[in-house]
Design an enzyme around this catalytic site. Sequence first.
Site, PDB file in Angstrom:
ATOM      1  N   LYS A  34       0.839  -1.209   0.000  1.00 29.40           N
ATOM      2  CA  LYS A  34       0.000   0.000   0.000  1.00 29.40           C
ATOM      3  C   LYS A  34       0.869   1.253   0.000  1.00 29.40           C
ATOM      4  O   LYS A  34       0.681   2.164  -0.812  1.00 29.40           O
ATOM      5  CB  LYS A  34      -0.917   0.024   1.241  1.00 29.40           C
ATOM      6  CG  LYS A  34      -1.986  -1.057   1.234  1.00 29.40           C
ATOM      7  CD  LYS A  34      -2.930  -0.934   2.413  1.00 29.40           C
ATOM      8  CE  LYS A  34      -2.239  -1.102   3.751  1.00 29.40           C
ATOM      9  NZ  LYS A  34      -1.633  -2.437   3.946  1.00 29.40           N
ATOM     10  N   THR A  35       1.811   1.271   0.933  1.00 28.12           N
ATOM     11  CA  THR A  35       2.658   2.454   1.033  1.00 28.12           C
ATOM     12  C   THR A  35       3.516   2.596  -0.220  1.00 28.12           C
ATOM     13  O   THR A  35       3.710   3.690  -0.754  1.00 28.12           O
ATOM     14  CB  THR A  35       3.512   2.370   2.315  1.00 28.12           C
ATOM     15  OG1 THR A  35       2.633   2.257   3.434  1.00 28.12           O
ATOM     16  CG2 THR A  35       4.362   3.606   2.483  1.00 28.12           C
ATOM     17  N   ASP A 225      -2.441   7.969   3.649  1.00 25.54           N
ATOM     18  CA  ASP A 225      -2.028   6.613   4.024  1.00 25.54           C
ATOM     19  C   ASP A 225      -2.650   6.280   5.383  1.00 25.54           C
ATOM     20  O   ASP A 225      -3.021   7.175   6.137  1.00 25.54           O
ATOM     21  CB  ASP A 225      -0.494   6.536   4.110  1.00 25.54           C
ATOM     22  CG  ASP A 225       0.028   5.084   4.072  1.00 25.54           C
ATOM     23  OD1 ASP A 225      -0.788   4.150   3.885  1.00 25.54           O
ATOM     24  OD2 ASP A 225       1.254   4.892   4.226  1.00 25.54           O
ATOM     25  N   GLU A 226      -2.774   5.004   5.696  1.00 26.10           N
ATOM     26  CA  GLU A 226      -3.304   4.552   7.000  1.00 26.10           C
ATOM     27  C   GLU A 226      -4.663   5.195   7.295  1.00 26.10           C
ATOM     28  O   GLU A 226      -4.931   5.647   8.403  1.00 26.10           O
ATOM     29  CB  GLU A 226      -2.315   4.901   8.135  1.00 26.10           C
ATOM     30  CG  GLU A 226      -0.890   4.416   7.915  1.00 26.10           C
ATOM     31  CD  GLU A 226      -0.657   2.967   8.355  1.00 26.10           C
ATOM     32  OE1 GLU A 226      -1.617   2.310   8.777  1.00 26.10           O
ATOM     33  OE2 GLU A 226       0.495   2.507   8.232  1.00 26.10           O
ATOM     34  N   GLN A 256      -6.128  -3.160  10.459  1.00 25.38           N
ATOM     35  CA  GLN A 256      -5.053  -2.552  11.239  1.00 25.38           C
ATOM     36  C   GLN A 256      -5.489  -1.287  11.955  1.00 25.38           C
ATOM     37  O   GLN A 256      -4.660  -0.448  12.308  1.00 25.38           O
ATOM     38  CB  GLN A 256      -3.851  -2.244  10.336  1.00 25.38           C
ATOM     39  CG  GLN A 256      -3.200  -3.479   9.763  1.00 25.38           C
ATOM     40  CD  GLN A 256      -1.947  -3.156   8.974  1.00 25.38           C
ATOM     41  OE1 GLN A 256      -0.970  -2.693   9.518  1.00 25.38           O
ATOM     42  NE2 GLN A 256      -1.982  -3.393   7.677  1.00 25.38           N
ATOM     43  N   ARG A 603       4.368  -7.393  11.074  1.00 26.02           N
ATOM     44  CA  ARG A 603       5.597  -6.601  10.914  1.00 26.02           C
ATOM     45  C   ARG A 603       6.752  -7.491  10.480  1.00 26.02           C
ATOM     46  O   ARG A 603       7.783  -7.014  10.017  1.00 26.02           O
ATOM     47  CB  ARG A 603       6.005  -5.895  12.234  1.00 26.02           C
ATOM     48  CG  ARG A 603       5.027  -4.877  12.822  1.00 26.02           C
ATOM     49  CD  ARG A 603       4.574  -3.870  11.829  1.00 26.02           C
ATOM     50  NE  ARG A 603       3.315  -4.276  11.246  1.00 26.02           N
ATOM     51  CZ  ARG A 603       2.882  -3.849  10.050  1.00 26.02           C
ATOM     52  NH1 ARG A 603       3.612  -3.032   9.331  1.00 26.02           N
ATOM     53  NH2 ARG A 603       1.730  -4.257   9.558  1.00 26.02           N
TER      54      ARG A 603
END
Length: 648
Positions: A34-35, A225-226, A256, A603
């Site tokens: 995504k990032t 983002d996020e 998340q 992670r």
Amino acid sequence: MAVDFAAELNQEQLAAVQAPDGPVLIIAAAGTGKTRTLVYRVAWLVEQGVRGENILLLTFTNKAAKEIMERARDRVGETALHGMWGGTFHHVANRILRYHAELIGYRKDFGILDSDDQKSLYKTVYDELGLKGDDRFPKPPVLISLFSLAANKAVPAEDLIADRFQNVHMDVERILKVHHTYTARKQALNVMDFDDLLLNAVRVLAEHAGPREYYQHKFRYVMVDEYQDTNPVQAELVRLLSGGSGNLLVVGDDFQSIYGWRGADYRNILHFPEENPGASMYKLVTNYRSVPGILQVANRCIAGNPEQFQKEIRAVREGGPTPVAAKLSDGSHQARYIINAIRTLRRAGYKYGDITILYRAHFHAMEMQLELNREQIPHVITSGVRFFEQAHIKDVLCLSRLALNPRDELAFIRLLCLLPGIGAKGAQNLWKKLNQRFDPLLSEERKRLADAIPKRGKEPWQPIHDALEAADRELLRGNPGELIHLYLNAFYDEYAVETYDNYPQRLEDIQGLMDYTASFPSLEAFLSELALQTNLDESIRREDEPQDAVRLGTIHQAKGLEYPVVFVLWCVDGMFPSGRALDEDDSGGESEERRLFYVAATRAKDHLTFGIPQVRRQRDGGLVYYTPSRFISELPDGTLREERGGYY
Ligand code: ATP
Ligand code: MG
């Protein structure tokens, strides 16, 4: 410089990067790029002729924005991104207000209150309204967090007040009066607190067509983002800023969303399609980060959380180790086990910097920090100050330090300065009057202090004095936790409630500290261990932050990051999921804890290890037994490889 998008992205990502104008939702599970997609979207826009100054990028940390912009710059060249805005919501709001604060009655050079300033200002307001000595009225930190939550959730404070004080009669009018006075005072002093930045930026844009049109014209492309962790005010800010072109692209993963307790609302992302008719939607399902074993843990633990976009996740990587459930006896064993594992991994070619140790709450890492110090393993603690250097930990250790060494002037000054009405100067004078020594365990020395203490300090000191009089001296000497316990009950607990907005966490730290003392036979053994640790600390720190270091941090801070090796501490019910979070109505309860577990697991690239200690010793010598975290015991057999702490 042309970028070969097709070579550097997969089909799903490429489609998202080249999405047509209009609202765009990119929703995907962890580690699917995504990032990375944002990096290439920026590059792609630039290649289409969009100018940097027409792009706005909102991220969760300023560091993230910087990284995305740098990586995009690497691809399209130095000058192409000139004028682009990128940063956190607060950062961008601040920037807007620096130009337009006058529209809402502020000057442009307004100051920003940090949480200490905020508390001081509240205290002045209490003074002024005659609320200071009123024991039944909520203390400033309580109201500060209440109004902050109301602001971030964009709900009337009255609703939260009714909720929070269900069983106590509360004078709502007076509570609101405090808030109004505080708000007016901020304006008069030309200062804003953190929440104001967002609220005021929204106000500027909502109420004034001039700036609104200016920014809507300027930011032809807005990216976030996020997005799953935005709160309603942030969502409104985004709406106002992107309202012109409608070219709003948001990226996120509802799995998340871990900031519900602070007012974030994952429904912002769930309802994006309805709220932005004509939105195109992209799903990324290919995970590049983790080995399949790790993804299996992630998929299994999150499945069944209600209300979410169902997303399957496909591993690109093959093979790799099975994640580990390490069944250990206690916190120290867990620390030693991880250190052994780190050594083994180093021999296998991993660097310290490849390794991170994550935890649900700061105090979970106490033994780990001590052990890393002892073993001189370079490490960086990203969750703020090192555990033993936190103000509240230092505060509660003062009495103990004096009991061990009555000549410890620093401890004395610190202890006395905590009393209302006594400042550094007064404490210094007192120290001289006592001939530069004070042993809290000796009755005659206590009497001398009680006689010498200035009038304003007398009353708050009294309960500590009385508690010391009543206590058994041998018990205090032999059990290092007792003195902390005594001090907490007599004084510090109330002090902390009044001083810290995150009182529950701090109390948890102190309780963790008291329990930790149980492994030491005496006050002396405990304090020398701490002193030794602090000195070691100094020697490590002299070389400044080590380049290659193990990272320790909370799971919340690890959002969006990735590491080859991840350890998660204290994966036991009551610690993770946190018992406190499960009990509190305000936090997202079990679902949010589960998402947090998902974030922790995802992670990891190669190695993922869950620490599962069986017991925690308590201050009074008792043992608390824990069972493995429900997030672990629910996993199907074979998902984790069980270890008993012998070998890695
Ligand atoms: P999170 O949900 O944790 O925020 P994310 O979806 O933002 O993760 P990224 O951090 O962008 O994912 O990417 C995860 C990892 O996968 C990164 O190391 C990234 O470089 C790599 N990656 C992503 N897409 C590709 C690709 N097409 N080819 C090679 N590597 C990729
Ligand atoms: Mg990301």
